[in-house]
Motif scaffolding. Structure first.
Motif, PDB file in Angstrom:
ATOM      1  N   SER A  99       0.672  -1.093  -0.037  1.00 49.84           N
ATOM      2  CA  SER A  99      -0.081  -0.007   0.006  1.00 49.84           C
ATOM      3  C   SER A  99       0.978   1.076  -0.140  1.00 49.84           C
ATOM      4  O   SER A  99       1.627   1.270   0.898  1.00 49.84           O
ATOM      5  N   VAL A 100       0.776   2.176  -0.902  1.00 52.10           N
ATOM      6  CA  VAL A 100       1.671   3.281  -0.946  1.00 52.10           C
ATOM      7  C   VAL A 100       1.359   4.262  -0.027  1.00 52.10           C
ATOM      8  O   VAL A 100       2.225   4.820   0.526  1.00 52.10           O
ATOM      9  N   GLY A 101       0.008   4.455   0.354  1.00 54.72           N
ATOM     10  CA  GLY A 101      -0.320   5.102   1.291  1.00 54.72           C
ATOM     11  C   GLY A 101       0.152   5.030   2.704  1.00 54.72           C
ATOM     12  O   GLY A 101       0.725   5.722   3.474  1.00 54.72           O
ATOM     13  N   SER A 102      -0.001   3.748   3.208  1.00 52.79           N
ATOM     14  CA  SER A 102       0.508   3.359   4.455  1.00 52.79           C
ATOM     15  C   SER A 102       1.626   2.483   4.763  1.00 52.79           C
ATOM     16  O   SER A 102       2.111   2.506   5.900  1.00 52.79           O
ATOM     17  N   GLY A 103       2.057   2.033   3.800  1.00 52.65           N
ATOM     18  CA  GLY A 103       3.263   0.996   3.695  1.00 52.65           C
ATOM     19  C   GLY A 103       2.817  -0.397   4.296  1.00 52.65           C
ATOM     20  O   GLY A 103       3.709  -1.298   4.396  1.00 52.65           O
ATOM     21  N   ALA A 104       1.688  -0.627   4.455  1.00 52.34           N
ATOM     22  CA  ALA A 104       1.249  -2.086   4.889  1.00 52.34           C
ATOM     23  C   ALA A 104       1.561  -2.952   3.437  1.00 52.34           C
ATOM     24  O   ALA A 104       1.528  -2.291   2.451  1.00 52.34           O
ATOM     25  N   LYS A 105       1.861  -4.419   3.779  1.00 53.60           N
ATOM     26  CA  LYS A 105       2.334  -5.082   2.648  1.00 53.60           C
ATOM     27  C   LYS A 105       2.030  -6.579   2.968  1.00 53.60           C
ATOM     28  O   LYS A 105       2.126  -6.757   4.329  1.00 53.60           O
ATOM     29  N   THR A 161     -13.557 -10.428  10.024  1.00 55.51           N
ATOM     30  CA  THR A 161     -12.815 -11.288  10.896  1.00 55.51           C
ATOM     31  C   THR A 161     -11.486 -10.844  11.040  1.00 55.51           C
ATOM     32  O   THR A 161     -10.663 -11.275  12.010  1.00 55.51           O
ATOM     33  N   SER A 162     -11.002 -10.081  10.024  1.00 55.54           N
ATOM     34  CA  SER A 162      -9.503  -9.569  10.124  1.00 55.54           C
ATOM     35  C   SER A 162      -9.461  -8.303   9.302  1.00 55.54           C
ATOM     36  O   SER A 162      -9.999  -8.175   8.404  1.00 55.54           O
ATOM     37  N   LEU A 163      -8.643  -7.237  10.006  1.00 55.13           N
ATOM     38  CA  LEU A 163      -8.324  -6.048   9.064  1.00 55.13           C
ATOM     39  C   LEU A 163      -6.998  -6.283   8.894  1.00 55.13           C
ATOM     40  O   LEU A 163      -5.930  -5.798   9.586  1.00 55.13           O
ATOM     41  N   THR A 164      -6.639  -6.874   7.986  1.00 54.81           N
ATOM     42  CA  THR A 164      -5.153  -7.217   7.657  1.00 54.81           C
ATOM     43  C   THR A 164      -4.896  -6.377   6.343  1.00 54.81           C
ATOM     44  O   THR A 164      -5.464  -5.832   5.654  1.00 54.81           O
ATOM     45  N   SER A 165      -3.528  -6.577   5.831  1.00 58.53           N
ATOM     46  CA  SER A 165      -3.182  -5.621   4.664  1.00 58.53           C
ATOM     47  C   SER A 165      -3.793  -6.254   3.386  1.00 58.53           C
ATOM     48  O   SER A 165      -3.936  -5.670   2.424  1.00 58.53           O
ATOM     49  N   LEU A 166      -3.978  -7.572   3.300  1.00 61.00           N
ATOM     50  CA  LEU A 166      -4.584  -8.233   2.131  1.00 61.00           C
ATOM     51  C   LEU A 166      -5.405  -9.348   2.421  1.00 61.00           C
ATOM     52  O   LEU A 166      -5.429 -10.177   3.205  1.00 61.00           O
ATOM     53  N   ARG A 167      -6.869  -9.167   2.201  1.00 66.10           N
ATOM     54  CA  ARG A 167      -7.795  -9.879   2.331  1.00 66.10           C
ATOM     55  C   ARG A 167      -8.592 -10.123   1.080  1.00 66.10           C
ATOM     56  O   ARG A 167      -9.160  -9.017   0.404  1.00 66.10           O
ATOM     57  N   THR A 271      -8.119  -8.134  -2.509  1.00 65.73           N
ATOM     58  CA  THR A 271      -8.739  -7.253  -1.752  1.00 65.73           C
ATOM     59  C   THR A 271      -8.887  -5.615  -2.298  1.00 65.73           C
ATOM     60  O   THR A 271      -7.841  -5.496  -2.921  1.00 65.73           O
ATOM     61  N   ILE A 272     -10.113  -4.902  -2.419  1.00 65.96           N
ATOM     62  CA  ILE A 272      -9.831  -3.760  -2.773  1.00 65.96           C
ATOM     63  C   ILE A 272     -10.316  -2.845  -1.800  1.00 65.96           C
ATOM     64  O   ILE A 272     -11.591  -2.876  -1.164  1.00 65.96           O
ATOM     65  N   SER A 273      -9.424  -2.165  -1.135  1.00 59.42           N
ATOM     66  CA  SER A 273      -9.565  -1.272   0.224  1.00 59.42           C
ATOM     67  C   SER A 273      -8.523  -0.318   0.019  1.00 59.42           C
ATOM     68  O   SER A 273      -7.662  -0.327  -0.534  1.00 59.42           O
ATOM     69  N   GLY A 274      -9.001   0.548   1.040  1.00 60.05           N
ATOM     70  CA  GLY A 274      -8.207   1.857   1.271  1.00 60.05           C
ATOM     71  C   GLY A 274      -7.001   1.462   2.216  1.00 60.05           C
ATOM     72  O   GLY A 274      -7.053   0.768   2.848  1.00 60.05           O
ATOM     73  N   ASP A 275      -6.058   2.574   2.375  1.00 66.32           N
ATOM     74  CA  ASP A 275      -5.305   2.547   3.148  1.00 66.32           C
ATOM     75  C   ASP A 275      -5.674   2.334   4.872  1.00 66.32           C
ATOM     76  O   ASP A 275      -5.105   1.858   5.526  1.00 66.32           O
ATOM     77  N   GLU A 276      -6.841   3.042   4.972  1.00 66.23           N
ATOM     78  CA  GLU A 276      -7.221   3.089   6.348  1.00 66.23           C
ATOM     79  C   GLU A 276      -7.601   1.884   6.985  1.00 66.23           C
ATOM     80  O   GLU A 276      -7.664   1.730   8.253  1.00 66.23           O
TER      81      GLU A 276
END
Length: 397
Positions: A99-105, A161-167, A271-276
């Motif tokens: 994720s460019v915005g948050s750095g999650a990967k 169930t989970s808020l992870t970087s890729l779901r 997953t199609i989701s925003g950085d938040e």
């Protein structure tokens, strides 16, 4: 080989090399009604290597085979960038999505567009999970490490169930709920709300699962021999603890709409989701004001369908630790809790609450059976933790 500009009945156009009635060599094709553009090399109507750009601005640059993304490629989609291997249109084998915005990967192995095998997830707040995945979910053995409590992401509502970087939006045929807003140090979305009462489930911190506070709706009516919930909270209060358990062949095969590529390739399962949404907040204990901001928590053990389930150990840097059985991120089954002050409680837990424990005024035989079950559960948790560490090392290598 000839060439030129060709316009099609459906509104699409092609400019470039042509042979045998098909695109061949280098050329640029624009899909009907502005459905995207491909620029690159061709082999008798099929893309070989080039760049596909959708009207939305999303792009794919890389290799193709028989009209599908196949080989090495880079996909930019919204805030996400995926670099890695593709297999017959799906993210496959090995790749990194960031994720460019948050750095999650996520970095690891893939199958049919989903994390599958071994990998490492890094969440927006810096916390990590290293271990096994199946069908896009943490499943098997692994280690979840939080960042210090004061830096951990805050989640307002446990809708997934989970808020992870890729779901995946589609997992095992079931549509998962979308990510919910979280507060992080980057791209904050949502607001932290205070916990009105000790029993109210509210904001949680990513990576923190130990808690003595439970959802009253999940607790069955009190039965004879059960501990009162208030007694557990009272015990904690009395000790004044600073920590608390909480993805048209007729003319040219390459013409595809973005949605077609998405539905027929790995995007269906991505997953199609925003950085938040990248907080790794699979845990839903309330925010506990008495936890020191530097406290961290680590869970080592079994995972099922994205949650701590089976045997495992969760331990805080403050000394608070639980060894035993888990179900859906809660202490459930037999186990032992060690408090930061040195005291212990052991017995059978249900939905995070101790319901059967060792007492002085119980029949010795019954007490012995409970103790034996606790010992077996602790041994199982220790084995699971050791396996979790091994799987984490494999994922990191």
């Amino acid at each position: 080989m000839s060439g030129g500009r060709f316009e099609f009945d459906d509104g699409g156009a092609y400019c470039g090399g042509w042979e045998g009635g098909k695109a061949h060599g280098h050329g640029i094709c624009t899909g009907p009604k502005g459905q995207g553009e491909y620029s690159g090399s061709w082999n008798y109507g099929f893309e070989v290597v080039g760049v596909y750009t959708w009207p939305s601005g999303n792009t794919y640059e890389g290799y193709w085979s028989q009209g599908k993304r196949h080989g090495l490629g880079v996909e930019t989609k919204g805030h996400w960038i995926y670099r890695g291997e593709w297999t017959h249109g799906f993210k496959g084998r090995y790749g990194v999505r960031v994720s460019v915005g948050s750095g999650a990967k996520y970095e690891g192995t893939w199958n049919n567009g989903l994390q599958d095998g071994y990998g490492t997830e890094t969440y927006a707040d810096g916390g990590t999970y290293q271990g096994q995945f199946i069908g896009g979910m943490r499943h098997g053995y692994g280690v979840r490490q939080s960042v210090p409590y004061g830096m951990a992401a805050v989640v307002r509502s446990p809708l997934r169930t989970s808020l992870t970087s890729l779901r995946s939006e589609h997992s095992n045929g079931t549509v998962l709920q979308q990510d919910v807003p979280v507060i992080t140090t980057t791209n904050a979305s949502g607001e932290e709300t205070p916990v009105a009462t000790p029993t109210q489930l509210g904001p949680s911190r990513g990576g923190f699962a130990l808690t003595l506070q439970v959802d009253p709706d999940t607790v069955k009516p009190k039965k004879k021999g059960l501990f009162r919930r208030g007694s557990l909270l009272g015990k904690l209060k009395k000790s004044e603890s600073s920590t608390s358990l909480s993805s048209q062949k007729s003319k040219i095969s390459f013409l595809r709409t973005e949605s077609a590529l998405s539905s027929n390739a790995s995007d269906t399962n991505s997953t199609i989701s925003g950085d938040e949404s990248l907080a790794g907040a699979e845990d839903f204990p309330p925010v506990e004001a008495d936890i020191d901001a530097t406290t961290t928590e680590v869970y080592m053990g079994e995972w099922k369908n994205d949650k701590r389930s089976g045997y495992g150990i969760s331990e805080r840097s403050s000394g608070l630790k639980y060894e035993g059985e888990w179900l859906n991120n809660q202490r459930h089954g037999y186990g032992c809790t060690t408090f930061a002050e040195g005291g212990k409680e052991e017995g059978k837990y249900m939905n995070n609450m101790l319901v059967k424990a060792m007492k002085k005024r119980v029949i010795q035989l019954k007490g012995t059976k409970i103790k034996q079950k606790v010992e077996r559960a602790v041994e199982g948790a220790q084995r699971a933790a050791a396996i979790g560490k091994q799987k984490a090392e494999i994922a990191a290598s």
